[in-house]
Design a protein around this motif. Structure first.
Motif, PDB file in Angstrom:
ATOM      1  N   LEU A   1      -7.748  29.080  57.226  1.00 41.68           N
ATOM      2  CA  LEU A   1      -6.690  28.925  56.265  1.00 41.68           C
ATOM      3  C   LEU A   1      -7.372  28.826  54.783  1.00 41.68           C
ATOM      4  N   LEU A   2      -8.551  28.297  54.950  1.00 46.51           N
ATOM      5  CA  LEU A   2      -9.125  27.964  53.819  1.00 46.51           C
ATOM      6  C   LEU A   2     -10.015  29.204  53.258  1.00 46.51           C
ATOM      7  N   LYS A   3     -10.714  29.921  54.310  1.00 48.48           N
ATOM      8  CA  LYS A   3     -11.472  31.241  53.962  1.00 48.48           C
ATOM      9  C   LYS A   3     -10.327  32.324  53.311  1.00 48.48           C
ATOM     10  N   GLY A   4      -9.208  32.322  53.794  1.00 52.43           N
ATOM     11  CA  GLY A   4      -7.986  33.114  53.141  1.00 52.43           C
ATOM     12  C   GLY A   4      -7.479  32.980  51.974  1.00 52.43           C
ATOM     13  N   SER A   5      -7.886  31.689  51.382  1.00 49.24           N
ATOM     14  CA  SER A   5      -7.312  31.258  50.212  1.00 49.24           C
ATOM     15  C   SER A   5      -8.035  31.823  48.770  1.00 49.24           C
ATOM     16  N   SER A   6      -7.071  32.006  47.887  1.00 55.76           N
ATOM     17  CA  SER A   6      -7.600  32.618  46.770  1.00 55.76           C
ATOM     18  C   SER A   6      -8.326  31.767  45.661  1.00 55.76           C
ATOM     19  N   ASP A   7      -8.367  30.486  45.812  1.00 55.46           N
ATOM     20  CA  ASP A   7      -9.320  29.577  45.160  1.00 55.46           C
ATOM     21  C   ASP A   7      -9.472  28.412  46.035  1.00 55.46           C
ATOM     22  N   LYS A   8     -10.673  28.605  46.756  1.00 59.43           N
ATOM     23  CA  LYS A   8     -11.323  27.798  47.783  1.00 59.43           C
ATOM     24  C   LYS A   8     -11.618  26.483  47.302  1.00 59.43           C
ATOM     25  N   GLN A   9     -11.789  26.303  46.041  1.00 59.46           N
ATOM     26  CA  GLN A   9     -12.225  24.916  45.459  1.00 59.46           C
ATOM     27  C   GLN A   9     -10.837  24.103  45.587  1.00 59.46           C
ATOM     28  N   LEU A  10      -9.764  24.744  44.812  1.00 56.04           N
ATOM     29  CA  LEU A  10      -8.672  23.972  44.838  1.00 56.04           C
ATOM     30  C   LEU A  10      -7.685  23.773  46.358  1.00 56.04           C
ATOM     31  N   ASP A  11      -8.164  24.693  47.170  1.00 56.16           N
ATOM     32  CA  ASP A  11      -7.450  24.712  48.441  1.00 56.16           C
ATOM     33  C   ASP A  11      -8.291  23.341  49.245  1.00 56.16           C
TER      34      ASP A  11
END
Length: 277
Positions: free
Chosen positions: A25-35
């Motif tokens: 789920l995190l890897k697929g995020s557009s903003d990994k820091q905020l995720d």
């Protein structure tokens, strides 16, 4: 306490699936820091809701809980960096594979757990397979972030294993850890990104909720298992999540499951079979 019972084994394998799930789920995020902030805050909310119904962990465990929350700031920073520059099926095995090696080497000194030959061989096979997963070309930054996080994972595994055992209430210890971690991560992110943080959380509340359930369940089960079996064995068994991460990467993120990684899967499975002897 030198064996892995079947219920503990199945529970830890389930935790491995959940852990791989929230990393995908995190890897697929557009903003990994905020995720990472969103997942941490969500986990803190879940932790507070559960902790309110549980007795407090023993005071002896509080310093360990605080230390774990502090160390986890580095964990999430390095995690975001690794996934920014590398694939899930590359960075994840390095991070998750390096941790158990450190735990296995330090476990005897920290907990007096001297493993017999067969479990030691199983650990070696699992770790060899996990490292093989990460073979191939990749951005050097992904490798450095992943290696750094492997050290962090080894550190917090030992910290939390000690804290959970001293707490007398591993579930409560886990929930309060999530609360403390959420407060620290949110404060750190607020200093760096300001009002962008609450806006992102409000827009992505569904990801926050899903990530929170996955991460709290995964880590809670792992800590419970460490009170029922040797830390080194639990840590290695939990890292079978690399198998599930490789599968999720291929199914949902368009990553390739190469022949080398298939052979690595065989090594991991062989190691698991030896651990059960």
């Amino acid at each position: 306490m030198q064996e892995l019972s079947l219920p503990v084994t199945l529970a830890v394998l389930g935790a491995a699936v959940l852990h791989a799930g929230w990393n995908a789920l995190l890897k697929g995020s557009s903003d990994k820091q905020l995720d990472t902030v969103a997942i941490s805050v969500g986990a803190g909310m879940v932790g507070l809701a559960v902790a309110a119904w549980l007795p407090l962990p023993a005071r002896e465990s509080w310093p360990w809980l605080a230390a774990s929350a502090c160390v986890h700031i580095l964990y999430f920073l390095f995690l975001a960096g690794a996934y920014r520059w590398g694939e899930l099926s590359y960075a994840y095995p390095i991070m998750r594979g390096g941790g158990p090696v450190i735990v296995a080497l330090a476990g005897a000194a920290a907990f007096g757990e001297i493993l017999p030959p067969w479990p030691t061989l199983g650990i070696a096979l699992v770790c060899a397979g996990i490292v093989a997963f990460a073979s191939g070309k990749a951005d050097r930054r992904a490798t450095l972030f992943a290696l750094a996080n492997a050290c962090v994972i080894g550190a917090y595994t030992l910290i939390d294993a000690k804290g959970a055992r001293l707490s007398g209430a591993p579930v409560a210890y886990t929930m309060w850890f999530f609360v403390a971690n959420a407060l620290l991560i949110y404060a750190y992110a607020g200093l760096r990104r300001g009002a962008e943080v609450p806006r992102y959380l409000a827009r992505n509340w569904k990801r926050l909720f899903i990530g929170a359930v996955l991460t709290t369940s995964s880590y809670g089960v792992a800590l419970w298992a460490m009170t029922r079996a040797p830390v080194a064995l639990v840590a290695v068994l939990r890292e079978t999540s690399v198998l599930f991460a490789a599968l999720f990467g291929a199914l949902f993120l368009g990553e390739k499951l190469t022949r080398r990684r298939l052979f690595a899967t065989g090594a991991v499975l062989a190691g698991l079979a030896v651990l059960r002897l």
